[in-house]
Structures are given as C-alpha cells and as structure tokens.
Design an enzyme around this catalytic site. Structure first.
Site, PDB file in Angstrom:
ATOM      1  N   TYR A  32      38.400  69.076  55.252  1.00  0.00           N
ATOM      2  CA  TYR A  32      37.476  68.865  56.367  1.00  0.00           C
ATOM      3  C   TYR A  32      38.074  69.396  57.657  1.00  0.00           C
ATOM      4  O   TYR A  32      39.257  69.712  57.740  1.00  0.00           O
ATOM      5  CB  TYR A  32      37.160  67.378  56.517  1.00  0.00           C
ATOM      6  CG  TYR A  32      38.263  66.565  57.165  1.00  0.00           C
ATOM      7  CD1 TYR A  32      38.189  66.192  58.513  1.00  0.00           C
ATOM      8  CD2 TYR A  32      39.396  66.188  56.450  1.00  0.00           C
ATOM      9  CE1 TYR A  32      39.205  65.448  59.116  1.00  0.00           C
ATOM     10  CE2 TYR A  32      40.411  65.453  57.042  1.00  0.00           C
ATOM     11  CZ  TYR A  32      40.313  65.088  58.369  1.00  0.00           C
ATOM     12  OH  TYR A  32      41.327  64.378  58.964  1.00  0.00           O
ATOM     13  N   LYS A 146      44.552  69.723  55.336  1.00  0.00           N
ATOM     14  CA  LYS A 146      43.645  68.749  55.969  1.00  0.00           C
ATOM     15  C   LYS A 146      42.634  68.301  54.912  1.00  0.00           C
ATOM     16  O   LYS A 146      41.467  68.698  54.902  1.00  0.00           O
ATOM     17  CB  LYS A 146      42.954  69.372  57.185  1.00  0.00           C
ATOM     18  CG  LYS A 146      42.358  68.334  58.144  1.00  0.00           C
ATOM     19  CD  LYS A 146      41.931  68.987  59.439  1.00  0.00           C
ATOM     20  CE  LYS A 146      41.276  68.014  60.406  1.00  0.00           C
ATOM     21  NZ  LYS A 146      42.230  67.032  60.958  1.00  0.00           N
ATOM     22  N   GLU A 178      54.537  62.656  62.644  1.00  0.00           N
ATOM     23  CA  GLU A 178      53.359  62.854  63.493  1.00  0.00           C
ATOM     24  C   GLU A 178      52.647  61.527  63.655  1.00  0.00           C
ATOM     25  O   GLU A 178      53.186  60.477  63.309  1.00  0.00           O
ATOM     26  CB  GLU A 178      52.443  63.904  62.863  1.00  0.00           C
ATOM     27  CG  GLU A 178      51.968  63.547  61.464  1.00  0.00           C
ATOM     28  CD  GLU A 178      51.101  64.613  60.816  1.00  0.00           C
ATOM     29  OE1 GLU A 178      50.634  65.530  61.525  1.00  0.00           O
ATOM     30  OE2 GLU A 178      50.876  64.536  59.592  1.00  0.00           O
ATOM     31  N   LEU A 202      50.483  68.064  59.811  1.00  0.00           N
ATOM     32  CA  LEU A 202      49.382  68.999  59.985  1.00  0.00           C
ATOM     33  C   LEU A 202      49.636  69.783  61.271  1.00  0.00           C
ATOM     34  O   LEU A 202      49.888  69.180  62.324  1.00  0.00           O
ATOM     35  CB  LEU A 202      48.051  68.255  60.091  1.00  0.00           C
ATOM     36  CG  LEU A 202      46.819  69.151  60.262  1.00  0.00           C
ATOM     37  CD1 LEU A 202      46.531  69.906  58.969  1.00  0.00           C
ATOM     38  CD2 LEU A 202      45.613  68.340  60.679  1.00  0.00           C
TER      39      LEU A 202
END
Length: 284
Positions: A32, A146, A178, A202
């Site tokens: 996505y 993702k 992250e 990511l």
C-alpha cells in the site's frame, strides 16, 4: 458521498465489496501507499507510486496498471471527492483465490483499491512537538517493504497511545530503527543522525525529502544507527512521515529532549519543507 476506486471503476461505498477469499484479508498479502494532498494537488506522488511498484516487485506481485495510470486514478479521486487538504490511500493485494499459502495461479489478478479523504495538517503538534514511547521492535526483517503486514506496528502504536504518547520509537535490542509509522532523527553536537535505509526500516518519502533539504541547507547528516540511550541524550529529536511532515519530539519515555521545545535545526527544516511545498506556502 465518498467515491472509491476498485478494479478499474469509480464507485460509492455501496458498490465496494471485498471478497472473504482476498489474500489481503487472509494473509496481509499485499502492499500500500499513502499520498499527501496539499491544496488539491498531489505531493511527491510519483515517488510514492514508484515505491508501490518496488514493494510489489519485492513480494513477487504484479500490479495490473502502469504508474501513469495509478497517478491518473489519484488525480481523479481528488477531483471526484473535492479534496483540498488530505490524502490518497492505495492498496494492492495478490487477488481472490482459495486459502492456500503458496501463490495462486497467474490467472488470478491483483486487486487494486484506492480512496481519498480530507484530513487537516496536525499543525499544533508540528509547532509544539510530541512525546514518544520506546517499544521493542519485534517486526519481521523486511521493513523496507510497505506491506499490509502491520500488526507489529499496530501493537507498538497502541502501547504508545496507552502511555499518552503520539508515536512509538522502535528499537531492536536497544538500537533505534524507526517509528511505528514514521522515520526518526536525532541531532547531537552539530550532526544529524538517522538509521540507514536498510531492510530494518522503510525508506520514507518524507525522509528522502528531508535528507535532500539537509543537503541544500548544508546540514551534516550521518545515516548511522544510534542507541536508545544515545537518543535520550540528543540535543533535539524529530520524526517524519507523509501525514506528520517534520514533527518535533519533545520527550522520550517522559524524559525531555534538550529543553523540551522544538530544536533549532528542526524548526529550520520545517521552514524549508514548507517553502518547497508551493501549496503550503499559498495557504499561509
């Protein structure tokens, strides 16, 4: 009435139907993207759509559209839903097939859905900063994809939420990676630090924009992992994401970062981000 896109057609919610045999429903087998809209215009949409295709390639999934076609879908969703300030959500699953773990036959087509919503910028949080909570990063080792497999992120975000924090600061055995839905940056002694773009994070589009701004402004950056203990001692700290932009972090686990106010470099980068986004400048 919200207009959705599903498998080549625009429709209202009454026409949207997701099969119980969709592999996204069973396995989270899909990818996505979230694309920001400022002033009725797409922001870094090409980069987001490109990453959607990259994520699909990494899980050996074919998207039955071109990048240009999905960009046009995004533009039409903005127009049909009269989006001024908001975002596009776009999702691709491996398709509808009987529940077996291996991939379905090549004749099974991927399912593409997308919608657009109005959503305001979190201005108060951007201006004042937010608290975050450290949470052990227990996700799989392909965080560069993702994908729809977000249960680890969801649990971390919920833990932060229950502690009265806006975001979870993820770490693997004390090494910061992250956020649950963001990238993390710390400033110490005249150097900006952030985890390198490996399989453990990511590589956020806003992260990439931010690093470009640092280069333009002459801000030194070291893409190097740092520890949670080092995070506590940073002079300033901030996070980035599509919907959070450049957001100051004022405390971690209740411990103030610096003087507990947005830092000098953070504010400078916020200003630079605004200036390179024409529709944001217009709205001021």
């Amino acid at each position: 009435m919200t207009v959705y896109f599903m498998d080549g057609q625009f429709m209202d919610q009454s026409g949207v139907a997701v099969s119980v045999d969709d592999r996204g429903y069973y396995f989270g087998d899909g990818v996505y993207e979230v694309i920001k809209v400022y002033g009725g215009e797409l922001y870094t949409a090409e980069e987001h759509i490109s990453r959607l295709f990259q994520s699909a390639t990494k899980i050996k999934m074919t998207i039955p559209y071109t990048e240009a076609q999905l960009l046009e879908v995004s533009r039409q969703l903005i127009e049909k839903n009269a989006i001024g300030e908001g975002h596009i959500y776009m999702q691709v699953t491996r398709g509808v097939a009987p529940r077996v773990h291996h991939f379905p036959e090549p004749t099974v087509s991927s399912v593409v859905t997308a919608y657009a919503v109005n959503s305001p910028r979190p201005v108060a949080k951007i201006e004042n900063g937010v608290p975050v909570k450290s949470v052990e990063d227990v996700r799989w080792l392909r965080c560069d994809i993702k994908s729809l497999n977000l249960l680890g992120n969801v649990l971390a975000k919920q833990e932060a939420h229950e502690a009265g924090c806006v975001e979870a600061l993820l770490h693997r055995s004390g090494v910061v990676t992250e956020g649950s839905s963001s990238n993390m940056f710390g400033v110490k002694d005249g150097m900006l630090y952030t985890h390198p773009a490996t399989n453990l994070i990511l590589n956020g589009i806003t992260r990439q924009v931010l690093l470009g701004l640092c280069k333009e402004l002459g801000i030194p950056v070291e893409e190097k992992a740092f520890t949670l203990d080092e995070a506590f001692e940073m002079d300033e700290f901030f996070l980035t994401s599509t919907t959070s932009e450049v957001m100051p972090v004022t405390s971690i686990d209740g411990r103030l970062i610096g003087d507990g106010q947005p830092g000098e470099w953070t504010v400078k980068l916020q200003q630079a981000f605004t200036l390179q986004t024409p529709s944001l400048v217009k709205g001021q």
